[in-house]
Write a protein that holds these residues in place. Structure first.
Motif, PDB file in Angstrom:
ATOM      1  N   SER A  33     136.623  -3.078  32.456  1.00 44.57           N
ATOM      2  CA  SER A  33     135.166  -3.344  32.988  1.00 44.57           C
ATOM      3  C   SER A  33     134.266  -3.424  31.521  1.00 44.57           C
ATOM      4  CB  SER A  33     134.755  -2.120  33.456  1.00 44.57           C
ATOM      5  OG  SER A  33     135.318  -1.844  34.564  1.00 44.57           O
ATOM      6  N   ALA A  34     134.973  -3.172  30.277  1.00 43.17           N
ATOM      7  CA  ALA A  34     134.230  -3.345  29.242  1.00 43.17           C
ATOM      8  C   ALA A  34     134.345  -4.679  28.519  1.00 43.17           C
ATOM      9  CB  ALA A  34     134.680  -2.222  28.123  1.00 43.17           C
ATOM     10  N   ALA A  35     135.194  -5.434  29.121  1.00 45.16           N
ATOM     11  CA  ALA A  35     135.455  -6.835  28.540  1.00 45.16           C
ATOM     12  C   ALA A  35     135.030  -7.815  29.796  1.00 45.16           C
ATOM     13  CB  ALA A  35     136.796  -6.936  27.947  1.00 45.16           C
ATOM     14  N   VAL A  36     134.259  -7.710  30.465  1.00 41.34           N
ATOM     15  CA  VAL A  36     133.851  -8.791  31.541  1.00 41.34           C
ATOM     16  C   VAL A  36     133.600 -10.094  31.179  1.00 41.34           C
ATOM     17  CG1 VAL A  36     132.639  -9.174  33.705  1.00 41.34           C
ATOM     18  CG2 VAL A  36     133.711  -7.057  33.360  1.00 41.34           C
ATOM     19  N   LEU A  37     132.706 -10.036  30.253  1.00 42.60           N
ATOM     20  CA  LEU A  37     132.199 -11.323  29.714  1.00 42.60           C
ATOM     21  C   LEU A  37     133.210 -12.292  28.905  1.00 42.60           C
ATOM     22  CD1 LEU A  37     129.825 -13.227  28.645  1.00 42.60           C
ATOM     23  CD2 LEU A  37     129.697 -11.795  26.738  1.00 42.60           C
TER      24      LEU A  37
ATOM     25  N   GLY B 226     137.515   0.079  38.096  1.00 47.92           N
ATOM     26  CA  GLY B 226     138.948   0.418  38.046  1.00 47.92           C
ATOM     27  C   GLY B 226     139.536   1.584  38.953  1.00 47.92           C
ATOM     28  N   SER B 227     138.310   2.598  38.824  1.00 48.71           N
ATOM     29  CA  SER B 227     138.658   3.912  39.626  1.00 48.71           C
ATOM     30  C   SER B 227     138.359   3.619  41.238  1.00 48.71           C
ATOM     31  CB  SER B 227     137.514   4.976  38.859  1.00 48.71           C
ATOM     32  OG  SER B 227     136.203   4.757  38.861  1.00 48.71           O
TER      33      SER B 227
ATOM     34  N   ILE C  67     137.401   0.008  43.059  1.00 54.15           N
ATOM     35  CA  ILE C  67     137.744  -1.057  43.693  1.00 54.15           C
ATOM     36  C   ILE C  67     139.176  -1.536  43.208  1.00 54.15           C
ATOM     37  CG2 ILE C  67     137.341  -3.506  44.268  1.00 54.15           C
ATOM     38  CD1 ILE C  67     135.246  -1.530  45.569  1.00 54.15           C
ATOM     39  N   GLY C  68     139.463  -1.222  41.946  1.00 56.48           N
ATOM     40  CA  GLY C  68     140.619  -1.409  41.372  1.00 56.48           C
ATOM     41  C   GLY C  68     141.701  -0.944  42.035  1.00 56.48           C
ATOM     42  N   GLU C  69     141.695   0.703  42.327  1.00 60.28           N
ATOM     43  CA  GLU C  69     142.649   1.131  43.333  1.00 60.28           C
ATOM     44  C   GLU C  69     142.860   0.661  44.682  1.00 60.28           C
ATOM     45  OE1 GLU C  69     142.039   5.207  43.674  1.00 60.28           O
ATOM     46  OE2 GLU C  69     141.965   5.690  41.444  1.00 60.28           O
ATOM     47  N   LYS C  70     141.969  -0.043  45.154  1.00 52.37           N
ATOM     48  CA  LYS C  70     142.079  -0.779  46.375  1.00 52.37           C
ATOM     49  C   LYS C  70     142.962  -1.953  46.232  1.00 52.37           C
ATOM     50  CE  LYS C  70     138.148   1.106  48.729  1.00 52.37           C
ATOM     51  NZ  LYS C  70     136.756   0.679  49.484  1.00 52.37           N
ATOM     52  N   LEU C  71     142.959  -2.637  45.072  1.00 51.83           N
ATOM     53  CA  LEU C  71     143.554  -3.840  44.705  1.00 51.83           C
ATOM     54  C   LEU C  71     144.984  -3.401  44.457  1.00 51.83           C
ATOM     55  CD1 LEU C  71     141.384  -5.905  42.245  1.00 51.83           C
ATOM     56  CD2 LEU C  71     141.988  -6.418  44.409  1.00 51.83           C
ATOM     57  N   THR C  72     145.387  -2.500  43.802  1.00 56.21           N
ATOM     58  CA  THR C  72     146.731  -2.221  43.401  1.00 56.21           C
ATOM     59  C   THR C  72     147.281  -1.671  44.565  1.00 56.21           C
ATOM     60  OG1 THR C  72     146.222   0.109  42.804  1.00 56.21           O
ATOM     61  CG2 THR C  72     146.265  -1.520  40.983  1.00 56.21           C
ATOM     62  N   ALA C  73     146.629  -1.114  45.545  1.00 54.97           N
ATOM     63  CA  ALA C  73     147.378  -0.696  46.844  1.00 54.97           C
ATOM     64  C   ALA C  73     147.478  -1.688  48.008  1.00 54.97           C
ATOM     65  CB  ALA C  73     146.526   0.653  47.242  1.00 54.97           C
ATOM     66  N   HIS C  74     146.780  -2.708  47.907  1.00 59.24           N
ATOM     67  CA  HIS C  74     146.721  -3.862  48.744  1.00 59.24           C
ATOM     68  C   HIS C  74     148.269  -4.442  49.087  1.00 59.24           C
ATOM     69  CE1 HIS C  74     145.576  -6.988  51.376  1.00 59.24           C
ATOM     70  NE2 HIS C  74     144.483  -6.378  51.315  1.00 59.24           N
ATOM     71  N   PRO C  75     148.616  -4.264  50.379  1.00 59.24           N
ATOM     72  CA  PRO C  75     149.920  -5.026  50.519  1.00 59.24           C
ATOM     73  C   PRO C  75     150.394  -6.321  50.213  1.00 59.24           C
ATOM     74  CG  PRO C  75     149.059  -4.356  52.511  1.00 59.24           C
ATOM     75  CD  PRO C  75     148.186  -4.033  51.416  1.00 59.24           C
ATOM     76  N   ALA C  76     149.146  -7.334  50.182  1.00 58.65           N
ATOM     77  CA  ALA C  76     149.314  -8.351  49.857  1.00 58.65           C
ATOM     78  C   ALA C  76     149.705  -8.721  48.324  1.00 58.65           C
ATOM     79  CB  ALA C  76     148.075  -9.280  50.164  1.00 58.65           C
ATOM     80  N   VAL C  77     149.549  -7.790  47.529  1.00 58.70           N
ATOM     81  CA  VAL C  77     149.715  -8.001  46.277  1.00 58.70           C
ATOM     82  C   VAL C  77     151.251  -7.751  45.958  1.00 58.70           C
ATOM     83  CG1 VAL C  77     149.331  -7.025  43.808  1.00 58.70           C
ATOM     84  CG2 VAL C  77     147.596  -7.286  45.213  1.00 58.70           C
ATOM     85  N   ASP C  78     151.997  -8.711  45.281  1.00 54.68           N
ATOM     86  CA  ASP C  78     153.298  -8.725  45.295  1.00 54.68           C
ATOM     87  C   ASP C  78     153.964  -8.159  43.940  1.00 54.68           C
ATOM     88  OD1 ASP C  78     154.145  -9.929  47.884  1.00 54.68           O
ATOM     89  OD2 ASP C  78     153.094 -11.652  47.149  1.00 54.68           O
ATOM     90  N   PHE C  79     153.128  -8.039  43.004  1.00 49.39           N
ATOM     91  CA  PHE C  79     153.695  -7.733  41.566  1.00 49.39           C
ATOM     92  C   PHE C  79     152.325  -7.222  40.851  1.00 49.39           C
ATOM     93  CE2 PHE C  79     153.644 -12.336  40.838  1.00 49.39           C
ATOM     94  CZ  PHE C  79     152.909 -12.390  39.767  1.00 49.39           C
ATOM     95  N   ILE C  80     152.341  -6.525  39.851  1.00 51.07           N
ATOM     96  CA  ILE C  80     151.429  -6.206  38.951  1.00 51.07           C
ATOM     97  C   ILE C  80     151.808  -6.276  37.444  1.00 51.07           C
ATOM     98  CG2 ILE C  80     149.574  -4.554  38.276  1.00 51.07           C
ATOM     99  CD1 ILE C  80     149.899  -3.156  41.080  1.00 51.07           C
TER     100      ILE C  80
ATOM    101  N   THR D 239     148.340  -3.976  31.331  1.00 47.49           N
ATOM    102  CA  THR D 239     148.297  -3.551  30.021  1.00 47.49           C
ATOM    103  C   THR D 239     147.161  -2.399  29.739  1.00 47.49           C
ATOM    104  OG1 THR D 239     148.973  -5.866  29.092  1.00 47.49           O
ATOM    105  CG2 THR D 239     148.123  -4.109  27.610  1.00 47.49           C
ATOM    106  N   GLY D 240     147.631  -1.158  29.627  1.00 54.44           N
ATOM    107  CA  GLY D 240     146.576  -0.055  29.715  1.00 54.44           C
ATOM    108  C   GLY D 240     147.451   1.210  29.395  1.00 54.44           C
ATOM    109  N   GLY D 241     146.704   2.134  29.712  1.00 57.36           N
ATOM    110  CA  GLY D 241     147.224   3.691  29.477  1.00 57.36           C
ATOM    111  C   GLY D 241     148.480   3.822  30.358  1.00 57.36           C
ATOM    112  N   THR D 242     149.312   4.929  29.984  1.00 65.28           N
ATOM    113  CA  THR D 242     150.589   5.172  30.652  1.00 65.28           C
ATOM    114  C   THR D 242     149.878   5.784  31.855  1.00 65.28           C
ATOM    115  OG1 THR D 242     151.632   5.635  28.535  1.00 65.28           O
ATOM    116  CG2 THR D 242     152.389   6.714  30.570  1.00 65.28           C
ATOM    117  N   ASP D 243     148.907   6.602  31.792  1.00 69.22           N
ATOM    118  CA  ASP D 243     148.431   7.287  32.959  1.00 69.22           C
ATOM    119  C   ASP D 243     147.784   6.328  34.369  1.00 69.22           C
ATOM    120  OD1 ASP D 243     148.657   9.801  31.906  1.00 69.22           O
ATOM    121  OD2 ASP D 243     146.553  10.105  31.225  1.00 69.22           O
ATOM    122  N   THR D 244     147.230   5.139  33.667  1.00 67.37           N
ATOM    123  CA  THR D 244     147.087   4.102  34.747  1.00 67.37           C
ATOM    124  C   THR D 244     148.402   3.647  35.564  1.00 67.37           C
ATOM    125  OG1 THR D 244     145.111   3.555  33.309  1.00 67.37           O
ATOM    126  CG2 THR D 244     145.891   1.888  35.003  1.00 67.37           C
ATOM    127  N   GLY D 245     149.216   3.363  34.796  1.00 70.19           N
ATOM    128  CA  GLY D 245     150.366   3.030  35.226  1.00 70.19           C
ATOM    129  C   GLY D 245     151.062   3.954  36.138  1.00 70.19           C
TER     130      GLY D 245
END
Length: 598
Positions: free
Chosen positions: A85-89, A115-116, A118-131, A134-140
């Motif tokens: 979110s801090a690097a959208v531009l 990320g907290s 809409i991002g969680e909905k993206l990562t949980a969506h069954p149509a996403v095949d891989f992710i 690059t980020g924090g260990t907690d996020t992964g």
């Protein structure tokens, strides 16, 4: 435009943003080229996994997302790009580059969002095949908690250290530490956060003064004033960084205390804590800011132990002119990118492929910028036997499979003829590629004055888990791959599984093939309990991994190998090795020494 966007959006000085553009270009050129190593294989059909979600950080807003997007597209996938979110531009400008180059907006979709939420909905969506993260260990870990079975390739945090021995060039060490620690305000996952000094160097008051003076010389201010080395932090210090800026633990003192600049909470001068004690907060915590902790070690082995105790393993540096110390350090340090007598940031595509070990990586651990990075985002199907060249060395498995071939040619072992002929070809392919690639130290550049080695280290103990749907080939091939890669084999057979495959495994030929390795009859719960004792569990297919095993693995970030078992060694063996990059600047201010005559 990209450099300006990074400066305006994230506070990155131009001298840090410019190399990012070069790295992004390298990614965009290299990944399509590296795909050819697989598409050119006559016995393999390749296709993308499907839809990839690329989640990028704010600290490298150009190169890292460009790498993830380029690799995914080159491998034949479509991409959803969710930037920090801090690097959208900056991310928007990067997408414009791809779209102007002809990439469809359907193939690359830009989704800036929280990320907290809409991002969680993206990562949980069954149509996403891989992710790709690059980020924090907690996020992964949160992604794995939400979708335990998702294929995640994540480069996470780091508590990176530079060791300085009594045999170092101390002036050079100071220069390299300052650059590694305070470039981009220390906001690099690869930045030096710990400095571990051998006792003689720790007690050298001149070295302490030099380090402090060099840090004081780092100009802090606006990125639009080009004399400044450090710009703004992405946000005012908070959490671990704020605590580290304020508090000292027993034994610690400030050599240089961080100070706010121009009453701007985003601008801070470098900080140096002296006398950090083993196991304390500064020793093991990632701060992600302009702060280093300095520790004292009795000797090199003690220093290595202190570094490895952090649990992270992204980058690590050694300042020593003693080749014996260099060799010993390379053997013992646990990190993905090693640097000798130079800074520990600034990896270059193919020259120093980037990625960590331990808590610094989630997934199979193939390095970004390496020749095999794209392979993890592709699905392969074998249409014939692999082609191999001459094999130089003898091996027990090669002799066994040669005997099987003779027996098959004379009508023996007919019940499993197809599986055994595939195993025979697989063993030859594995041996060939171990000799040609996986046992070699590869330098793709051969620069005068600097070695850049990519090597493969056996992953360790591998538990091969059988399933009732496994063919004999899928079992034998995994056993062979583990043994030929130099890993330690544990074969796990489900309790009460009794079929033709288990009969072969328990029979004379199977026992010869397995050798002295452990063979265990286990429940799924037993397999889960084994996770703390092995480095990898290898299933023959994703759908054969029980949900409970995926869920247990997700709790610790443990990677379950579950790609289709292949005869082609170039592909199959990627599951049994971890890559390590070593950059060794062996010249002395341009003088090559004895290397000039070698």
């Amino acid at each position: 435009d990209l450099i300006g966007a990074a400066a305006a959006n994230t506070g990155k000085v131009f001298t840090e943003a410019d190399p990012e553009v070069s790295e992004a270009i390298d990614f965009a050129e290299f990944y399509p080229y590296s795909v050819k190593a697989y598409t050119d294989l006559e016995n393999i059909e390749c296709q993308g996994k499907g839809v990839g979600l690329v989640i990028s950080p704010w600290n490298f807003p150009i190169a890292i997302p460009c790498g993830g997007i380029s690799a995914s597209l080159a491998a034949g996938n479509t991409v959803i790009f969710k930037p920090a979110s801090a690097a959208v531009l900056t991310a928007w400008e990067l997408c414009q580059c791809f779209w102007r180059a002809g990439i469809s907006k359907k193939a690359l979709q830009f989704v800036p969002c929280s990320g907290s939420e809409i991002g969680e909905k993206l990562t949980a969506h069954p149509a996403v095949d891989f992710i790709i993260l690059t980020g924090g260990t907690d996020t992964g870990m949160k992604i794995l908690e939400t979708r335990p079975g998702i294929f995640l390739a994540a480069e996470t945090g780091g508590k990176n250290a530079t060791i300085v021995t009594a045999m170092s060039d101390r002036d050079q060490a100071v220069k390299n530490i300052i650059h590694s620690a305070f470039s981009n305000c220390g906001q690099k996952c690869s930045a030096t956060s710990l400095v571990v000094l051998e006792e003689e160097v720790f007690e050298d008051e001149n070295f302490k003064k030099q380090l402090a003076d060099a840090a004081k010389s780092c100009n802090v201010g606006s990125v639009w004033e080009f004399q400044n080395k450090m710009g703004t932090l992405i946000h005012p210090p908070k959490g671990d960084l704020e605590k580290a800026f304020i508090e000292l633990e027993p034994g610690e003192s400030w050599v240089l205390k961080p100070e706010m600049v121009h009453d701007n909470p985003y601008m801070w001068t470098p900080g140096i804590k002296w006398g950090v004690q083993p196991g304390n907060y500064t020793h093991v915590t990632e701060f992600f800011g302009p702060l280093i902790g300095v520790m004292c070690a009795k000797n090199l082995d003690h220093a290595i132990d202190l570094v490895n105790q952090t649990g992270y393993g992204l980058t690590s540096g050694l300042e020593s002119l003693d080749r014996r110390e260099q060799a010993h350090w390379k053997d013992r340090i646990r990190a993905g990118n090693l640097y000798v007598n130079r800074g520990i940031t600034g990896a270059v595509v193919l020259r120093q492929p980037f990625g960590g070990m331990g808590k610094s990586a989630l997934g199979v651990g193939i390095k970004a910028g390496s020749p095999s990075y794209v392979a993890q985002f592709m699905d392969f199907e074998e249409t014939g036997f692999p082609c191999v060249g001459p094999i130089k060395n003898e091996h027990a498995l090669l002799r066994i499979t040669q005997e099987w071939k003779m027996k098959l040619d004379w009508g023996g072992l007919s019940e499993f003829e197809g599986d055994l002929r595939m195993t025979i070809r697989a063993v030859r392919s594995y041996l060939y590629h171990v000799e040609q690639e996986f046992s070699q130290e590869n330098d793709y550049f051969h620069l005068r004055g600097q070695d850049n080695i990519l090597r493969y280290l056996p992953i360790g103990k591998v538990l091969v888990r059988m399933h009732e749907a496994d063919s004999l080939f899928e079992v034998l091939a995994r056993i062979a791959a583990v043994k030929l890669s130099g890993c330690e084999l544990i074969l796990s057979i489900p309790k009460d599984l009794d079929n033709g495959v288990t009969a072969f495994v328990h029979g004379k030929e199977g026992r010869r093939f397995i050798g002295e390795a452990s063979v265990l009859c286990q429940t799924d719960e037993d397999v889960i309990q084994m996770m703390s004792q092995v480095q990898r569990i290898r299933y023959a297919a994703a759908e054969r991994v029980p949900p409970a095993v995926f869920e247990a693995a997700a709790k610790t970030g443990f990677y379950i190998g579950r790609t289709r078992v292949m005869m082609e060694g170039r592909i199959e063996l990627l599951q049994y090795f971890q890559q390590q990059s070593i950059c060794d600047s062996y010249h002395r201010y341009g003088n090559l020494g004895e290397r000039a005559i070698i």
